[in-house]
Every structure is written in structure tokens, then in C-alpha cells.
Scaffold this motif. Structure first.
Motif, PDB file in Angstrom:
ATOM      1  N   MET A  73       4.080 -59.221-145.720  1.00 47.89           N
ATOM      2  CA  MET A  73       2.567 -58.479-145.847  1.00 47.89           C
ATOM      3  C   MET A  73       1.465 -59.586-146.020  1.00 47.89           C
ATOM      4  N   GLN A  74       1.785 -60.573-147.076  1.00 44.97           N
ATOM      5  CA  GLN A  74       1.000 -61.538-147.454  1.00 44.97           C
ATOM      6  C   GLN A  74       0.390 -62.584-146.254  1.00 44.97           C
ATOM      7  N   LYS A  75       1.589 -62.878-145.452  1.00 39.94           N
ATOM      8  CA  LYS A  75       1.299 -63.493-144.309  1.00 39.94           C
ATOM      9  C   LYS A  75       0.625 -62.932-143.358  1.00 39.94           C
ATOM     10  N   TRP A  76       0.584 -61.642-143.243  1.00 40.22           N
ATOM     11  CA  TRP A  76      -0.297 -60.810-142.296  1.00 40.22           C
ATOM     12  C   TRP A  76      -1.722 -60.977-142.680  1.00 40.22           C
ATOM     13  N   ASN A  77      -2.071 -60.794-143.971  1.00 46.11           N
ATOM     14  CA  ASN A  77      -3.428 -61.005-144.571  1.00 46.11           C
ATOM     15  C   ASN A  77      -4.073 -62.341-144.266  1.00 46.11           C
ATOM     16  N   VAL A  78      -3.164 -63.255-144.282  1.00 51.36           N
ATOM     17  CA  VAL A  78      -3.545 -64.835-144.170  1.00 51.36           C
ATOM     18  C   VAL A  78      -3.934 -64.808-142.564  1.00 51.36           C
ATOM     19  N   ASN A  79      -3.019 -64.379-141.936  1.00 48.53           N
ATOM     20  CA  ASN A  79      -3.225 -64.531-140.456  1.00 48.53           C
ATOM     21  C   ASN A  79      -4.382 -63.783-139.971  1.00 48.53           C
ATOM     22  N   ARG A  80      -4.346 -62.279-140.492  1.00 45.48           N
ATOM     23  CA  ARG A  80      -5.605 -61.528-140.189  1.00 45.48           C
ATOM     24  C   ARG A  80      -6.883 -62.278-140.475  1.00 45.48           C
ATOM     25  N   ALA A  81      -7.202 -63.007-141.526  1.00 47.49           N
ATOM     26  CA  ALA A  81      -8.229 -63.767-141.807  1.00 47.49           C
ATOM     27  C   ALA A  81      -8.552 -64.862-141.215  1.00 47.49           C
ATOM     28  N   ARG A  82      -7.253 -65.432-140.613  1.00 46.59           N
ATOM     29  CA  ARG A  82      -7.399 -66.597-139.836  1.00 46.59           C
ATOM     30  C   ARG A  82      -7.956 -66.145-138.346  1.00 46.59           C
ATOM     31  N   TYR A  83      -7.468 -65.066-138.082  1.00 46.63           N
ATOM     32  CA  TYR A  83      -8.085 -64.517-136.732  1.00 46.63           C
ATOM     33  C   TYR A  83      -9.449 -64.333-136.843  1.00 46.63           C
ATOM     34  N   VAL A  84      -9.896 -63.649-137.898  1.00 44.32           N
ATOM     35  CA  VAL A  84     -11.490 -63.415-137.997  1.00 44.32           C
ATOM     36  C   VAL A  84     -12.287 -64.564-138.119  1.00 44.32           C
ATOM     37  N   ALA A  85     -11.742 -65.541-138.549  1.00 41.85           N
ATOM     38  CA  ALA A  85     -12.434 -67.079-138.592  1.00 41.85           C
ATOM     39  C   ALA A  85     -12.361 -67.383-137.219  1.00 41.85           C
ATOM     40  N   LEU A  86     -11.368 -67.404-136.459  1.00 41.78           N
ATOM     41  CA  LEU A  86     -11.320 -67.746-135.030  1.00 41.78           C
ATOM     42  C   LEU A  86     -12.331 -66.932-134.222  1.00 41.78           C
ATOM     43  N   LEU A  87     -12.207 -65.643-134.479  1.00 45.18           N
ATOM     44  CA  LEU A  87     -13.170 -64.873-133.822  1.00 45.18           C
ATOM     45  C   LEU A  87     -14.611 -65.354-133.724  1.00 45.18           C
ATOM     46  N   LYS A  88     -15.086 -65.654-135.364  1.00 43.63           N
ATOM     47  CA  LYS A  88     -16.233 -66.123-135.309  1.00 43.63           C
ATOM     48  C   LYS A  88     -16.645 -67.473-134.504  1.00 43.63           C
ATOM     49  N   GLN A  89     -15.752 -68.135-134.281  1.00 47.16           N
ATOM     50  CA  GLN A  89     -16.014 -69.419-133.557  1.00 47.16           C
ATOM     51  C   GLN A  89     -16.012 -69.493-131.991  1.00 47.16           C
ATOM     52  N   ILE A  90     -15.453 -68.422-131.391  1.00 41.74           N
ATOM     53  CA  ILE A  90     -15.563 -68.374-130.039  1.00 41.74           C
ATOM     54  C   ILE A  90     -16.898 -67.739-129.399  1.00 41.74           C
ATOM     55  N   ARG A  91     -17.119 -68.423-127.968  1.00 44.75           N
ATOM     56  CA  ARG A  91     -18.298 -68.127-127.410  1.00 44.75           C
ATOM     57  C   ARG A  91     -18.308 -66.776-126.702  1.00 44.75           C
ATOM     58  N   VAL A  92     -17.253 -66.373-126.073  1.00 50.01           N
ATOM     59  CA  VAL A  92     -17.158 -65.380-125.028  1.00 50.01           C
ATOM     60  C   VAL A  92     -16.203 -64.042-125.833  1.00 50.01           C
ATOM     61  N   LYS A  93     -17.025 -63.174-126.046  1.00 53.02           N
ATOM     62  CA  LYS A  93     -16.195 -62.076-126.673  1.00 53.02           C
ATOM     63  C   LYS A  93     -16.219 -60.832-125.903  1.00 53.02           C
ATOM     64  N   GLU A  94     -16.877 -60.957-124.556  1.00 49.10           N
ATOM     65  CA  GLU A  94     -16.686 -59.742-123.877  1.00 49.10           C
ATOM     66  C   GLU A  94     -16.813 -60.414-122.125  1.00 49.10           C
ATOM     67  N   VAL A  95     -16.138 -59.987-121.306  1.00 50.70           N
ATOM     68  CA  VAL A  95     -16.287 -60.111-120.041  1.00 50.70           C
ATOM     69  C   VAL A  95     -16.254 -59.188-118.993  1.00 50.70           C
ATOM     70  N   SER A  96     -17.338 -58.953-118.126  1.00 47.27           N
ATOM     71  CA  SER A  96     -17.023 -57.955-117.018  1.00 47.27           C
ATOM     72  C   SER A  96     -16.931 -58.533-115.689  1.00 47.27           C
ATOM     73  N   PHE A  97     -16.067 -58.238-115.027  1.00 46.51           N
ATOM     74  CA  PHE A  97     -15.522 -58.663-113.768  1.00 46.51           C
ATOM     75  C   PHE A  97     -15.444 -57.514-112.883  1.00 46.51           C
ATOM     76  N   GLY A  98     -16.362 -57.223-112.028  1.00 43.56           N
ATOM     77  CA  GLY A  98     -15.973 -56.084-110.995  1.00 43.56           C
ATOM     78  C   GLY A  98     -16.025 -54.761-111.696  1.00 43.56           C
ATOM     79  N   SER A  99     -15.143 -53.991-111.677  1.00 41.33           N
ATOM     80  CA  SER A  99     -14.781 -52.854-112.558  1.00 41.33           C
ATOM     81  C   SER A  99     -13.902 -53.168-113.671  1.00 41.33           C
TER      82      SER A  99
END
Length: 168
Positions: free
Chosen positions: A1-27
Motif C-alpha cells: 500500500m505504501q508503494k501505491w501512495n508513492v506511485n499515486r503521488a508520482r502520477y499526480v506530479a506527472l499529470l501536472k507536467q503534461i500539456r494535453v489532458k483532453e482530446v476530442s477526435f470526431g465523436s
């Protein structure tokens, strides 16, 4: 579970760094939830609205280590990362099937984010069905995009990606 918390925090940090968070393509398309919405996104998958676990270990059960990060726009199927793996591979699964059958769409969240950028580039002026009808991808554009997605996501299911831009 500790590893999950670390990886969850890592994900949140990565999410803040990316430019594209939503894409619409046709429908179709993809939506990633912002960091404030992630706990709420687990409801109906990992937990009930009152916080009781919905996870299990049998075939078809939602796994405790799966963490919902977004959804596919057309059908609303969840996108989730595997918290047991430091690379945070991304999968999806069809809802309403009676059992969860995960399909790996990216070997890491980084590859997923890079793939979203490629899809977003191709989706310019093709965000809605009528725009895509007026400006369809050429065969060459499809081949080039699919080759790039294959390179970014080796060994993963490409139908998730190609389903956004290939007509039936």
C-alpha cells in the motif's frame, strides 16, 4: 500500500507536467481527470459512494491496485493506471460487461501522454464529427499516426488508439 501512495503521488506530479489532458477526435476522444477529481473518479470502480471497497481478487474483479485517471469519451470506459508498477502502465476496460477485462493501451503513463499529444495534433480541425467529415485523415496520415502510436506503445492494444480515428 505504501508503494501505491508513492506511485499515486508520482502520477499526480506527472499529470501536472503534461500539456494535453483532453482530446476530442470526431465523436471519440479521451479525458484525463484533474488531480482534485481523482478520489471521486474511483467511485463505482474501486469504492462505493460511501467508501466501501468494490475490489476483489477473482477473475473479472476490479483490482485494488487499479487507479482511475480518466475515461474514453464516446463510451465512457475508464482509463486506469496500475499502481503496482512504477512505470504506471495505462489500461482500459469496457464497463457493463459483468466482468472487468483490462486492455493495456500504453506501457507507461509517459507513453500515454506522448500518444495523447500525437492524437491531439491529428485531431486539429477534426474535433467534432462534422469537422472530421469535412477534413478526414488521409490514408497516409492514418498509417503515419498508427506507426507512431505503435512505436510509443509496443506490445499494447492499438485498437484503443486507432478507434479514435478510423471509421467503421
Amino acid at each position: 500500500m505504501q508503494k501505491w501512495n508513492v506511485n499515486r503521488a508520482r502520477y499526480v506530479a506527472l499529470l501536472k507536467q503534461i500539456r494535453v489532458k483532453e482530446v476530442s477526435f470526431g465523436s471519440g476522444g479521451v479525458e484525463l481527470f484533474n488531480s482534485r477529481g481523482l478520489n471521486r473518479a474511483q467511485i463505482g470502480y474501486a469504492v462505493t459512494p460511501d467508501g466501501k471497497p468494490l475490489t476483489g481478487t477473482r477473475t473479472g474483479d476490479w483490482r485494488e491496485s487499479w487507479f482511475v485517471i480518466g475515461n474514453e469519451i464516446l463510451c465512457g470506459d475508464p482509463l486506469f493506471i496500475e499502481l503496482n508498477d512504477e512505470s504506471l502502465p495505462v489500461s482500459t476496460a469496457s464497463h457493463g460487461e459483468g466482468a472487468w477485462k483490462p486492455i493495456r493501451v500504453a506501457p507507461s503513463f509517459t507513453a500515454f501522454a506522448q500518444s495523447l499529444e500525437k492524437i491531439a495534433e491529428a485531431a486539429r480541425e477534426r474535433e467534432y464529427p462534422d469537422a472530421l467529415d469535412r477534413n478526414p485523415l488521409t490514408s497516409r496520415e492514418k498509417r503515419t499516426l498508427l506507426a507512431e502510436l505503435r512505436r510509443l506503445n509496443p506490445g499494447c492494444e492499438l485498437s484503443f488508439w486507432s478507434g479514435m480515428f478510423e471509421s467503421d
